[in-house]
Scaffold this motif. Structure first.
Motif, PDB file in Angstrom:
ATOM      1  N   VAL A   1      -0.108   2.683   4.935  1.00 27.62           N
ATOM      2  CA  VAL A   1       0.209   3.711   4.152  1.00 27.62           C
ATOM      3  C   VAL A   1      -0.773   4.752   4.529  1.00 27.62           C
ATOM      4  O   VAL A   1      -0.768   6.064   4.615  1.00 27.62           O
ATOM      5  CB  VAL A   1       0.568   3.509   2.632  1.00 27.62           C
ATOM      6  N   THR A   2      -2.188   4.304   4.428  1.00 33.89           N
ATOM      7  CA  THR A   2      -3.283   5.038   4.412  1.00 33.89           C
ATOM      8  C   THR A   2      -3.500   5.678   6.044  1.00 33.89           C
ATOM      9  O   THR A   2      -3.737   6.919   6.366  1.00 33.89           O
ATOM     10  CB  THR A   2      -4.559   4.331   4.092  1.00 33.89           C
TER      11      THR A   2
ATOM     12  N   ALA B   1       2.045   9.449   4.118  1.00 27.87           N
ATOM     13  CA  ALA B   1       2.097   8.201   3.059  1.00 27.87           C
ATOM     14  C   ALA B   1       3.522   8.010   2.928  1.00 27.87           C
ATOM     15  O   ALA B   1       3.696   6.549   2.781  1.00 27.87           O
ATOM     16  CB  ALA B   1       1.492   8.801   1.894  1.00 27.87           C
TER      17      ALA B   1
ATOM     18  N   GLY C   1       4.848   5.618   5.781  1.00 24.32           N
ATOM     19  CA  GLY C   1       4.199   4.364   5.653  1.00 24.32           C
ATOM     20  C   GLY C   1       4.611   3.470   4.565  1.00 24.32           C
ATOM     21  O   GLY C   1       4.901   2.211   4.687  1.00 24.32           O
ATOM     22  N   PHE C   2       4.776   4.134   3.361  1.00 25.31           N
ATOM     23  CA  PHE C   2       5.180   3.156   2.186  1.00 25.31           C
ATOM     24  C   PHE C   2       6.601   2.807   2.300  1.00 25.31           C
ATOM     25  O   PHE C   2       7.042   1.596   2.311  1.00 25.31           O
ATOM     26  CB  PHE C   2       5.215   4.169   0.990  1.00 25.31           C
TER      27      PHE C   2
ATOM     28  N   SER D   1      -2.598   4.354  -2.187  1.00 22.36           N
ATOM     29  CA  SER D   1      -1.926   3.282  -1.509  1.00 22.36           C
ATOM     30  C   SER D   1      -1.772   1.866  -2.109  1.00 22.36           C
ATOM     31  O   SER D   1      -0.723   1.156  -2.062  1.00 22.36           O
ATOM     32  CB  SER D   1      -2.570   3.014  -0.106  1.00 22.36           C
TER      33      SER D   1
ATOM     34  N   THR E   1       4.253   8.155  -4.834  1.00 17.74           N
ATOM     35  CA  THR E   1       3.272   8.016  -3.490  1.00 17.74           C
ATOM     36  C   THR E   1       3.285   9.234  -2.931  1.00 17.74           C
ATOM     37  O   THR E   1       2.046   9.647  -2.492  1.00 17.74           O
ATOM     38  CB  THR E   1       3.759   6.944  -2.699  1.00 17.74           C
TER      39      THR E   1
ATOM     40  N   THR F   1      -0.986   5.962   8.297  1.00 19.77           N
ATOM     41  CA  THR F   1      -0.017   6.677   8.621  1.00 19.77           C
ATOM     42  C   THR F   1      -0.132   8.127   8.045  1.00 19.77           C
ATOM     43  O   THR F   1      -0.065   9.086   8.796  1.00 19.77           O
ATOM     44  CB  THR F   1       1.427   6.329   8.040  1.00 19.77           C
ATOM     45  N   SER F   2      -0.831   8.070   6.775  1.00 18.90           N
ATOM     46  CA  SER F   2      -0.990   9.397   6.205  1.00 18.90           C
ATOM     47  C   SER F   2      -1.975  10.296   6.935  1.00 18.90           C
ATOM     48  O   SER F   2      -1.847  11.435   7.447  1.00 18.90           O
ATOM     49  CB  SER F   2      -1.715   9.391   4.627  1.00 18.90           C
TER      50      SER F   2
ATOM     51  N   GLU G   1       6.706  -2.298   9.401  1.00 21.35           N
ATOM     52  CA  GLU G   1       5.479  -1.784   9.730  1.00 21.35           C
ATOM     53  C   GLU G   1       5.366  -1.460  11.315  1.00 21.35           C
ATOM     54  O   GLU G   1       4.936  -0.734  11.995  1.00 21.35           O
ATOM     55  CB  GLU G   1       4.468  -2.568   9.432  1.00 21.35           C
TER      56      GLU G   1
END
Length: 328
Positions: A177-178, A268, A271-272, A134, A97, A180-181, A280
Motif C-alpha cells: 500500500v505504501t 494507496a 495497493g489496498f 497502511s 484509505t 504503490t502510493s 500483489e
C-alpha cells in the motif's frame, strides 16, 4: 429520480451494472465539475512549481493549477457511495484509505504551495503517516477474512498460494500500500502520465475482484476464494471513471495537475485493493510504469551514494528521456 431508479435496478440485478454505473457517474462528476475546480485553484494561485534543473519544456508548466486530485477523490467517493452496498466493510475501508492518504497529500501540498514550505510536512512525517494509514487498512483486511480462508501471497503463473502468518501478511500489505502510493506519486510528473495507467490498473483490478470472489472462476485459475471481494469492483470502476474524467483536463497540454492529494491517494487505493484480493504480484506487473519510475529513483540514489555517479541524467525516469530530446 432517474438516479434512484437506476440504483434500484442495479441493486436488484448483477453487481456488474453497479460497477458500470459507478464508472459513468464518476466520469460525469469529473467532467462536470472540472472547469469549476480549475477556476477555483487558479483564483487561489495554487500553481505548479518547476525544478530548475529539469527539462526546459517544463518551464511553461509553472503556475498550472495543481491539487486537482481533490476532484478525483470527490468523484470516486460520490460515485461509490451511490452505487456500493452500504453494508460492505471492505469498500468502507477502501474509501477510508483513499481519504487518509488524500489528507496526507493535501496537507503536504497545502504547506508547499500555499504556506511556501519547500519540504511540505517533511519526508519522515509523511512516511510515518503513510505507514500508520497502511497498517490500519491491512489489519482491517486481515480481521475481516473468514476463519480458515487462505491468507497468503498468490503466485499467478503457477496458481499457488504461499501461506502467510498474520505478521508476514500485514508487513507485506503495508509495503504494497505504501509503496504503490509513493510509486504513483513519483510517476505524476508529465501530462496524463499517472492518470491513464491508474485508470487501466483500476479497471483490471475491478475484473480481478469479480473473478476471485466467484467460486467457479477462482477455482479455475487456482486462486484462493475471497468472499465479498467483488463489491470492490464498484470503487475500482469509480476510480477508473474519475481518473478518465480528470484526464480530460490533464492530458497534454495539461490544464491542471493532481498533486500529492491525488497521487498518494490513488496509489494507496490500488495497493489496498490488490492486498484485499491477494493480487500483489499482478499489481506489480500491471503497474509497470509505476515500478519503472520507482526503480529509477532507487538506482539513481543508490549509485550516487555508493559511487558518486548518476545512472540517469535525472530521476525519476521520464525527465531522463526528456533531457535526451524526447518530446513530451
Amino acid at each position: 429520480m432517474l438516479l434512484l431508479w437506476l440504483k434500484v435496478y442495479a441493486q436488484s440485478g448483477s453487481f456488474a451494472w453497479r460497477a458500470l454505473f459507478a464508472l459513468l457517474t464518476a466520469f460525469a462528476v469529473g467532467i462536470a465539475f472540472g472547469p469549476a475546480m480549475i477556476r477555483r485553484l487558479s483564483a487561489r494561485l495554487i500553481g505548479q512549481t518547476v525544478r530548475e534543473e529539469g527539462p526546459q519544456s517544463h518551464y511553461q508548466k509553472a503556475g498550472t493549477p495543481t491539487m486537482g486530485g481533490a476532484l478525483i477523490l470527490i468523484a470516486i467517493s460520490v460515485s461509490t457511495l451511490v452505487w456500493m452496498r452500504l453494508d460492505d466493510a471492505r469498500t468502507w475501508i477502501a474509501l477510508s484509505t483513499l481519504w487518509a492518504f488524500g489528507l496526507i497529500g493535501w496537507v503536504d501540498d497545502y504547506r508547499k504551495l500555499l504556506l511556501k514550505h519547500p519540504r511540505g510536512i517533511g519526508a519522515r512525517a509523511k512516511f510515518l503517516a503513510q505507514l500508520a494509514a497502511s497498517l490500519a487498512a491491512v489489519v482491517a483486511v486481515w480481521r475481516l477474512a473468514p476463519q480458515g480462508s487462505a491468507m497468503g501471497l498468490y503466485l499467478p503463473f503457477v496458481a499457488r498460494t504461499v501461506p502467510l502468518g498474520a505478521a508476514a501478511f500485514v508487513i507485506l500489505g503495508v509495503l504494497v500500500v505504501t509503496g504503490t502510493s509513493n510509486a504513483v506519486n513519483l510517476t505524476d510528473g508529465l501530462d496524463g502520465l499517472a492518470a491513464f495507467p491508474t485508470a487501466l490498473v483500476a479497471l483490471a483490478l475491478a475484473v480481478l475482484a469479480c473473478v476471485v470472489a466467484d467460486p467457479r472462476w477462482a477455482l479455475a485459475i487456482g486462486h484462493p476464494l475471497v468472499p465479498g471481494a467483488r463489491d470492490l469492483a464498484v470503487i475500482c470502476a469509480a476510480t477508473a471513471g474519475a481518473t478518465l474524467g480528470f484526464l480530460w483536463f490533464n492530458s497534454h497540454p495539461a490544464q491542471v495537475f493532481m498533486g500529492d492529494v491525488g497521487a498518494l491517494a490513488l496509489g494507496a487505493l490500488l495497493g489496498f485493493v490488490a492486498v484485499a484480493i491477494r493480487e500483489e504480484i499482478l499489481l506489480f506487473l500491471m503497474g509497470g510504469v509505476f515500478v519503472a519510475e520507482t526503480v529509477s529513483v532507487m538506482l539513481q540514489v543508490g549509485s550516487f551514494k555508493l559511487t558518486g555517479r548518476r545512472v540517469f541524467r535525472m530521476a525519476p525516469l521520464h525527465p531522463h528521456f526528456e533531457l535526451q530530446g524526447w518530446p513530451e
